[in-house]
Design an enzyme around this catalytic site. Structure first.
Site, short mmCIF file in Angstrom:
data_model
loop_
_atom_site.label_atom_id
_atom_site.label_comp_id
_atom_site.label_asym_id
_atom_site.label_seq_id
_atom_site.Cartn_x
_atom_site.Cartn_y
_atom_site.Cartn_z
N ASN A 99 9.72 -7.47 -1.52
CA ASN A 99 8.70 -6.82 -0.71
C ASN A 99 8.99 -5.33 -0.69
OD1 ASN A 99 6.40 -7.16 1.36
ND2 ASN A 99 7.83 -5.74 2.31
N ALA A 149 5.25 -0.09 2.72
CA ALA A 149 4.29 1.01 2.58
C ALA A 149 5.02 2.34 2.48
CB ALA A 149 3.35 1.04 3.77
N HIS A 156 0.81 -1.22 0.00
CA HIS A 156 0.00 0.00 0.00
C HIS A 156 0.84 1.27 0.00
CE1 HIS A 156 0.11 -2.01 3.95
NE2 HIS A 156 0.51 -0.85 4.40
N ALA A 176 13.36 1.23 7.41
CA ALA A 176 12.21 2.13 7.30
C ALA A 176 12.69 3.57 7.25
CB ALA A 176 11.27 1.92 8.48
N ASN A 197 12.14 8.80 -9.49
CA ASN A 197 12.69 8.58 -10.82
C ASN A 197 12.92 9.85 -11.63
OD1 ASN A 197 9.83 8.78 -10.87
ND2 ASN A 197 9.75 7.86 -12.89
N SER A 254 9.49 0.26 4.87
CA SER A 254 8.42 1.26 4.72
C SER A 254 9.01 2.67 4.67
CB SER A 254 7.45 1.17 5.89
OG SER A 254 6.77 -0.05 5.85
N TYR A 279 4.74 4.43 -4.81
CA TYR A 279 4.88 4.78 -6.22
C TYR A 279 6.09 4.04 -6.76
CZ TYR A 279 6.08 7.18 -10.49
OH TYR A 279 6.40 7.45 -11.79
#
Length: 183
Positions: free
Chosen positions: A127, A130, A113, A173, A136, A155, A116
């Site tokens: 994996n 989030a 979730h 994270a 880019n 995340s 981008y």
């Protein structure tokens, strides 16, 4: 031909669309352009598939798939946008509020979730945590991100392209990755 449409008054199917046997189109679903949908899929509700090839056994919920290739047993959504040039290999999971553009995700890759993924090559069984962004665009050009097989992206990671994350590598994270990470 074995396609189920529980509420045909809210479903739009373009003339050039091909739908596989045992596929279900739920309310407020549009399948347009030269789209092909494989057997045993569930598309919708509130979903648009345009100019895309969808494999067998896929589930797409409350999302947009435009100009993409989606292999077998992929699940997408809700609220995700799969943009042109994207190729999702078999068993990919795209959860809620994920945008993928001009990228290839390998078999079994997951983005649960709020991420981008743009201009990226993602290996099998990766994996993507989030809130991850493949950064880019530098204001002038777009650059690629490469993520090796089995990598774990923590995340909130910002992957500042061009960058390569090696196979089975991990980011913590909230990491801002500006240089290559070895396998």
């Amino acid at each position: 031909a074995g396609v189920s449409i529980p509420d045909p008054t809210t479903v739009y199917i373009d003339l050039d669309v091909e739908l596989g046997h045992d596929t279900v189109l739920l309310p407020n679903t549009h399948v347009t352009g030269e789209s092909r949908v494989g057997t045993g899929c569930v598309i919708g509700p509130d979903t648009t598939v345009s100019g895309s090839a969808i494999g067998a056994g896929c589930r797409i919920v409350n999302s947009v798939v435009d100009g993409a290739v989606v292999e077998d047993d992929v699940d997408i959504g809700p609220f995700s946008h799969i943009r042109p040039g994207t190729h999702l290999e078999s068993e990919v999971h795209i959860g809620s509020s994920v945008e993928v553009k001009n990228s290839r995700l390998g078999r079994g890759a997951r983005s649960g979730h709020f991420s981008y993924i743009g201009d990226a090559q993602v290996g099998a069984n990766v994996n993507i945590g989030a809130g991850t962004v493949t950064c880019n665009y530098d204001g002038v050009r777009k650059h690629p991100t490469i993520i090796g097989e089995g990598a774990f992206i923590g995340s909130g990671s910002m992957l500042v392209a061009p960058v390569t994350i090696g196979a089975r590598a991990q980011t913590g994270a909230g990491a801002v990755v500006t240089r290559d990470v070895p396998p």
